[in-house]
Design a protein around this motif. Structure first.
Motif, PDB file in Angstrom:
ATOM      1  N   THR A 191      -3.974   7.170   0.207  1.00 46.77           N
ATOM      2  CA  THR A 191      -3.914   6.957  -1.128  1.00 46.77           C
ATOM      3  C   THR A 191      -4.973   8.050  -1.919  1.00 46.77           C
ATOM      4  OG1 THR A 191      -4.204   4.808  -0.420  1.00 46.77           O
ATOM      5  CG2 THR A 191      -4.737   5.165  -2.933  1.00 46.77           C
TER       6      THR A 191
ATOM      7  N   MET B  73      -3.742  -0.630  -8.282  1.00 44.20           N
ATOM      8  CA  MET B  73      -3.660  -0.958  -6.633  1.00 44.20           C
ATOM      9  C   MET B  73      -4.946  -1.699  -6.632  1.00 44.20           C
ATOM     10  SD  MET B  73      -3.822   1.944  -3.859  1.00 44.20           S
ATOM     11  CE  MET B  73      -3.639   1.500  -1.999  1.00 44.20           C
TER      12      MET B  73
ATOM     13  N   CYS C  52      -5.412  -4.648  -3.040  1.00 45.90           N
ATOM     14  CA  CYS C  52      -4.849  -3.467  -2.071  1.00 45.90           C
ATOM     15  C   CYS C  52      -5.892  -2.607  -1.749  1.00 45.90           C
ATOM     16  CB  CYS C  52      -3.622  -3.150  -2.683  1.00 45.90           C
ATOM     17  SG  CYS C  52      -2.683  -2.245  -1.423  1.00 45.90           S
TER      18      CYS C  52
ATOM     19  N   LYS D  36       0.716  -1.127  -0.096  1.00 52.10           N
ATOM     20  CA  LYS D  36      -0.002   0.095   0.140  1.00 52.10           C
ATOM     21  C   LYS D  36       0.998   1.316   0.069  1.00 52.10           C
ATOM     22  CE  LYS D  36      -3.868  -0.039   2.364  1.00 52.10           C
ATOM     23  NZ  LYS D  36      -4.895  -0.441   3.444  1.00 52.10           N
TER      24      LYS D  36
END
Length: 801
Positions: free
Chosen positions: A506, A495, A500, A469
């Motif tokens: 993020t 991702m 994930c 991550k």
């Protein structure tokens, strides 16, 4: 095969076998541990002296952790295997000759009559100790099939601990469940071993479920079980109340916490830096008449060190010395770390010198902690000197050492030194981990080095290091800073495909990437996705959305978004107020920017350089020289030094207002302050002189620009072409274009527009054809559509006139 095994197994140890006092790995009939095994162990085998006919087993002076939840009593020493001569022989034979479960079973079947549960349990321990967990499990499963040799409770607990140590959580759980189904009576140690195994693998929910199962229909938990639970909650984090509940439950069951219980509780405070809580447990330990030992003090120092409580850490050291508990290398390492974390690198270095004076050799942790302290303080030279000393003292750097040095050089933008350290790391046989790769990606990303980001990511994948991550977040941020929000979105989608789950970091990185390019529509969609993921947008997320609106020129949307924040009474944090100053400044909303700037100060927040620059630039655009100067004075009063942007804003303002002499004075002030003017500084001053027809002054600044090693760009040349052409100095304008091409700077459409427009405005239409031929002949690579647009521009102008 079976007959051969039978003869081997029943014959017993051959002549020359070691006595029962010797260990498995000291036996001549069993191979010594492989190089890989011995390197990971703290043990080393020393060649025996022929005359004395004995082996010596040395334990290195590394810090060895105590077994979790251990009861009082002497722990077995590494050299005490507990095997008979026959057991030692069996161990070596199985290790050499048995490759699979079938062959182990055949071998044990042949020796079944002479085996005991204790002997087999010793074999399991021996194989487990050397990392051969499969052989240990094969022996255990064989025992289960034999009515007279069924594993007892102690053997079951040993096997579970071995599986836990080897991270075989699935095997451990399966074994435990199958034993229950087969009617084995599982004691407290079996349950505790499984809980410990699951906790070691961070399967906290499952471990707690086993504990509840134990309380419901299993044996009564003992002090070891509770110690394991305290350790579990410490690893889990944010569980201090649960740890206190365990203390209450223990006492309700009539179990008095021991030294290990208190030590484990203090250690549990490390992760969240629960200094006050650790202090209370330490005090309670003394009241309970449990004597703190070196483990206790080192654990307490670890808590204080990670929280930066250096004064409290120093008091712990004094108390240790006062009660006659001599500090060891771990103690001093914690103190070096404590001083280093708060920037007291002098004190950290002095602590290292103290331990040397007391005869304690600094280890890799000592050096790495002090290196990190120098790194935090920006003391690159001292850090590299220490690294050299470390090498000369034959102390081998580890992964953490190299990561600290790579991070230090990265922060200083010493890219060459950073990559040299990376290569040194590999040459030392130290494989980069995910932290190393993430650091390199983050450094190159923050500095807009797009090609380097791609190369590092390719090398990372080639090295077999799977992105996590933090890697995805770093890449999204890196691509965003490189001005490639499309790539950032691609990483985000990758991702998701990798399974994930995005976190708040993020979404914030992705929003920032979109905001830089003014992609407000996509930013709105990401904000909605953030909410669907059950995250509440924070001030950073809203700040990015406001930047997206301002960079995208969406002033009405910007105002509506701010109104919504006020309507929902969202806290106006320092980040949001600074953002409001920046976005209002960018959109030339003077009153709103002034309000945000005043509100920032009113709430006790100190504006940073960027905030001051935004106000200087905005006042400059509005022609408010007095207010811009006032802001500049305020900036200096607060102790902030003007940066390159500040000076460039002032040069632009004075140039725009016709105060070109004052603009040049700002350039000289910048140089006196040891701020190196960039191309923008010189271009702005050239434009200021040119705008007022002072072409000789502009040419003087141009010559200075070249003399300091800067390369003029298309804007520089276009300024001269436009001004010469507008003044009717066409020969000078053409000479500039010729020089421009010779210097490798290709004229743009704006360059030719300026030239053609000037001819048109002066009514020199007959000369335009000659200019167009000049353009066509001297710039053969010119796009035809580009040329037609320039030609049609002249035609349209002639028709209008």
């Amino acid at each position: 095969m079976a007959a051969c095994l039978s003869r081997l197994a029943l014959a017993g140890p051959p002549r020359g076998q070691p006595s029962k006092h010797q260990t498995i790995w000291e036996s001549s009939s069993s191979p010594l541990p492989s190089s890989s095994s011995s390197s990971s162990s703290s043990a080393s085998v020393v060649v025996r002296e022929p005359a004395r006919k004995e082996w010596r087993y040395n334990v290195s002076q590394t810090h060895v952790k105590r077994r979790l939840g251990k009861l009082h009593g002497k722990r077995g020493q590494p050299w005490e295997s507990g095997l008979s001569d026959k057991g030692v022989y069996l161990y070596g034979s199985i290790l050499r000759m048995c490759e699979d479960d079938a062959s182990v079973s055949q071998f044990l079947n042949a020796a079944e009559e002479s085996l005991t549960v204790g002997e087999l349990s010793g074999l399991i321990k021996g194989f487990g100790k050397e990392g051969h967990w499969r052989k240990a499990l094969q022996i255990f499963n064989w025992m289960k099939r034999k009515r007279k040799l069924r594993p007892d409770c102690a053997t079951i607990a040993v096997m579970l601990r071995i599986l836990g140590r080897e991270s075989q959580l699935g095997e451990a759980r399966h074994m435990f469940d199958s034993l229950k189904k087969e009617g084995y009576s599982l004691d407290v140690y079996a349950y505790t071993s499984l809980i410990s195994t699951l906790s070691r693998g961070r399967n906290f929910a499952e471990a707690l479920a086993v504990f509840e199962e134990m309380k419901a229909d299993g044996p009564k938990p003992n002090i070891v079980t509770y110690n394991v639970l305290i350790d579990l909650y410490g690893k889990k984090g944010r569980s201090w109340e649960k740890i206190l509940d365990i203390f209450v439950e223990m006492k309700a069951q009539g179990i008095q916490p021991d030294e290990y219980t208190y030590n484990t509780a203090i250690t549990a405070c490390v992760g969240a830096s629960l200094c006050e809580e650790a202090k209370k447990i330490f005090a309670e330990m003394k009241v309970a008449k449990c004597s703190p030992d070196r483990v206790t003090y080192n654990a307490l120092l670890d808590v204080y060190g990670k929280a930066g409580w250096h004064e409290e850490a120093s008091k712990v050291l004094k108390e240790m010395e006062d009660i006659g508990c001599p500090p060891n290398v771990v103690t001093y390492n914690e103190l070096v770390s404590a001083f280093g974390r708060v920037g007291l690198y002098h004190e950290a270095a002095a602590m290292k010198e103290t331990m040397v004076r007391k005869g304690i050799e600094p280890d890799v942790v000592t050096y790495t902690s002090l290196l990190s302290a120098y790194s935090r303080a920006g003391r690159t030279k001292q850090a590299m000197d220490l690294y050299k000393e470390m090498r000369e003292s034959l102390c081998t750097p580890n992964l953490f050492t190299f990561n600290a040095l790579i991070d230090m050089h990265g922060k200083k933008k010493n890219f060459n030194e950073m990559m040299e350290m990376f290569e040194d790391m590999r040459a030392s046989g130290c494989a980069p981990d995910i932290v190393t790769w993430n650091t390199l990606l983050g450094v190159f990303g923050k500095n807009g080095m797009y090609e380097e980001v791609l190369k590092v990511f390719r090398d990372m994948k080639k090295a077999g290091c799977e992105p996590e991550k933090a890697t995805f977040n770093t890449l999204i941020d890196a691509y965003g800073r490189c001005g490639s929000s499309e790539q950032a979105l691609g990483i985000y989608n990758g991702m998701l495909r990798a399974g994930c789950t995005p976190d708040m970091a993020t979404f914030n990185a992705l929003l920032a990437a979109l905001a830089r390019e003014g992609r407000w529509e996509q930013a709105e969609l990401v904000l909605e996705e953030l909410k669907k993921a059950n995250y509440k947008p924070n001030d950073v997320a809203y700040a990015s959305l406001l930047h997206a609106y301002s960079n995208g020129g969406q002033v009405p949307r910007l105002k509506r978004a701010v109104d919504n924040l006020f309507a929902t009474e969202f806290p106006l944090t320092k980040i949001l107020l600074k953002t409001l100053v920046l976005v209002y400044g960018k959109c030339s909303l003077l009153e709103e920017a002034e309000f945000a700037f005043q509100e920032l100060q009113r709430r006790g927040h100190l504006p940073d350089v960027n905030t001051f620059n935004a106000m200087v630039a905005l006042y400059g655009k509005k022609g408010r020289v007095d207010k811009a100067t006032e802001i500049l004075d305020l900036m200096k009063v607060t102790g902030l030094a003007p940066d390159l942007v500040t000076y460039n804003c002032m040069i632009s303002m004075y140039g725009r207002e016709g105060m070109y002499r004052r603009a040049e004075e700002v350039l000289r002030e910048m140089q006196a302050a040891r701020k190196v003017p960039d191309l923008v500084s010189y271009n702005t001053l050239i434009f200021a002189f040119s705008k007022h027809g002072l072409m000789d002054e502009a040419a003087r600044i141009f010559n200075e620009l070249v003399s300091v090693g800067l390369q003029p760009d298309v804007f520089t040349y276009n300024t001269f072409v436009s001004c010469y052409a507008c003044a009717g100095k066409f020969t000078d304008a053409m000479n500039v274009i010729k020089h421009m091409k010779k210097s490798g700077c290709r004229p743009s459409e704006v360059t030719y527009h300026a030239l053609v427009d000037a001819y048109c405005k002066l009514g020199k239409f007959p000369e335009i054809d000659r200019v167009l031929r000049f353009i066509k002949n001297t710039d053969p690579g010119l796009d035809r559509a580009f040329y037609r647009r320039i030609a049609s521009r002249a035609t349209e102008f002639e028709l209008k006139s």
